[in-house]
Scaffold this motif. Structure first.
Motif, mmCIF file in Angstrom:
data_model
loop_
_atom_site.group_PDB
_atom_site.id
_atom_site.type_symbol
_atom_site.label_atom_id
_atom_site.label_comp_id
_atom_site.label_asym_id
_atom_site.label_seq_id
_atom_site.Cartn_x
_atom_site.Cartn_y
_atom_site.Cartn_z
ATOM 1 N N GLU A 133 0.827 -1.208 0.000
ATOM 2 C CA GLU A 133 0.000 0.000 0.000
ATOM 3 C C GLU A 133 0.860 1.256 0.000
ATOM 4 O O GLU A 133 0.412 2.332 0.373
ATOM 5 C CB GLU A 133 -0.975 -0.013 1.165
ATOM 6 N N SER A 134 2.094 1.130 -0.448
ATOM 7 C CA SER A 134 3.027 2.252 -0.406
ATOM 8 C C SER A 134 2.594 3.420 -1.290
ATOM 9 O O SER A 134 2.999 4.558 -1.045
ATOM 10 C CB SER A 134 4.438 1.798 -0.775
ATOM 11 N N ASP A 135 1.778 3.180 -2.324
ATOM 12 C CA ASP A 135 1.294 4.265 -3.186
ATOM 13 C C ASP A 135 -0.019 4.881 -2.698
ATOM 14 O O ASP A 135 -0.574 5.764 -3.358
ATOM 15 C CB ASP A 135 1.112 3.768 -4.622
ATOM 16 N N PRO A 192 -7.684 3.750 0.272
ATOM 17 C CA PRO A 192 -7.781 4.002 -1.165
ATOM 18 C C PRO A 192 -9.143 4.621 -1.528
ATOM 19 O O PRO A 192 -10.133 3.922 -1.664
ATOM 20 C CB PRO A 192 -7.628 2.609 -1.775
ATOM 21 N N PHE A 193 -9.171 5.927 -1.658
ATOM 22 C CA PHE A 193 -10.416 6.604 -2.013
ATOM 23 C C PHE A 193 -10.828 6.257 -3.438
ATOM 24 O O PHE A 193 -9.994 5.897 -4.278
ATOM 25 C CB PHE A 193 -10.260 8.119 -1.862
ATOM 26 N N ILE A 233 -1.615 -3.057 -4.039
ATOM 27 C CA ILE A 233 -1.299 -4.211 -4.883
ATOM 28 C C ILE A 233 -1.298 -5.431 -3.974
ATOM 29 O O ILE A 233 -0.562 -5.485 -2.986
ATOM 30 C CB ILE A 233 0.071 -4.039 -5.560
ATOM 31 N N VAL A 234 -2.146 -6.412 -4.291
ATOM 32 C CA VAL A 234 -2.317 -7.592 -3.447
ATOM 33 C C VAL A 234 -1.929 -8.838 -4.237
ATOM 34 O O VAL A 234 -2.357 -9.018 -5.378
ATOM 35 C CB VAL A 234 -3.775 -7.714 -2.953
ATOM 36 N N GLN A 251 -11.523 -15.512 -3.126
ATOM 37 C CA GLN A 251 -12.581 -14.687 -3.705
ATOM 38 C C GLN A 251 -12.051 -13.260 -3.868
ATOM 39 O O GLN A 251 -11.748 -12.592 -2.894
ATOM 40 C CB GLN A 251 -13.819 -14.689 -2.819
ATOM 41 N N TRP A 252 -11.937 -12.831 -5.109
ATOM 42 C CA TRP A 252 -11.503 -11.479 -5.448
ATOM 43 C C TRP A 252 -12.694 -10.718 -5.980
ATOM 44 O O TRP A 252 -13.601 -11.302 -6.583
ATOM 45 C CB TRP A 252 -10.439 -11.516 -6.541
ATOM 46 N N GLN A 253 -12.715 -9.428 -5.797
ATOM 47 C CA GLN A 253 -13.771 -8.616 -6.405
ATOM 48 C C GLN A 253 -13.238 -7.220 -6.675
ATOM 49 O O GLN A 253 -12.241 -6.798 -6.100
ATOM 50 C CB GLN A 253 -15.018 -8.573 -5.515
ATOM 51 N N ASP A 254 -13.914 -6.532 -7.583
ATOM 52 C CA ASP A 254 -13.516 -5.153 -7.850
ATOM 53 C C ASP A 254 -14.220 -4.247 -6.858
ATOM 54 O O ASP A 254 -15.056 -4.681 -6.072
ATOM 55 C CB ASP A 254 -13.778 -4.760 -9.299
ATOM 56 N N ARG A 255 -13.877 -2.979 -6.869
ATOM 57 C CA ARG A 255 -14.450 -2.054 -5.890
ATOM 58 C C ARG A 255 -15.614 -1.248 -6.457
ATOM 59 O O ARG A 255 -16.044 -0.286 -5.856
ATOM 60 C CB ARG A 255 -13.361 -1.095 -5.399
#
Length: 123
Positions: free
Chosen positions: A8-10, A37-38, A45-46, A118-122
Motif C-alpha cells: 500500500e506504499s502508493d 484508497p479513495f 497491490i495484493v 474470492q476477489w472482487q472489484d471495488r
C-alpha cells in the motif's frame, strides 16, 4: 500456509481523529493514520502466496515433551532453519484476476486441500 502480501506504499495516509468522551473534538485528541484508497485513486497491490510447511521446518512438531524438543533443537537447529528458508524461498505466488484485482475478500481451504480465493472489484 496461504498468505496475502499487500503493498500500500502508493496509497496516501488519511488521518482519523478520535472524538473526546463528550462527543466534541479537541486539538490534542488522539488520532490514527490509515492508508485508505479513495474512489478513483490507486488501490493497494495484493498478491496471494503459498508456502509449503512440513514437520522438518516447524519447531516442536511431533515431540511429546519439552525435553525432547530442547534436545532436538540443539541437535538440528541448523537443519530446521535451512528447511524453513528453503520453503519460504519456494513461495508460489498467485496474481489476482485482471478483472477483479482490487479487493481480496476471503480465502478458504476446501475439503480436498485446495485453496479458494474470492476477489472482487471495488465498483
Amino acid at each position: 500456509i496461504v498468505f496475502a502480501r499487500v503493498d500500500e506504499s502508493d496509497i496516501p495516509p488519511f488521518r482519523i481523529t478520535h472524538q473526546d468522551k463528550e462527543g466534541g473534538s479537541s486539538s490534542d485528541a488522539p488520532y490514527e493514520d490509515h492508508r485508505y484508497p479513495f474512489a478513483g485513486e490507486a488501490n493497494p497491490i495484493v498478491r496471494l502466496g503459498y508456502v509449503k510447511v512440513d514437520r522438518s521446518s516447524v519447531p516442536g512438531a511431533g515431540f511429546s515433551s519439552v525435553y525432547d524438543l530442547s534436545m532436538e533443537s540443539m541437535n538440528n537447529n541448523g537443519k530446521m532453519l535451512s528447511d524453513a528458508r528453503e520453503n519460504w524461498n519456494a513461495t508460489q505466488w498467485f496474481d489476482p484476476p485482471s478483472l477483479a484485482s482490487e479487493y481480496l475478500a476471503r480465502v478458504n481451504w476446501l475439503p480436498d486441500g485446495t485453496v479458494c480465493a474470492q476477489w472482487q472489484d471495488r465498483s
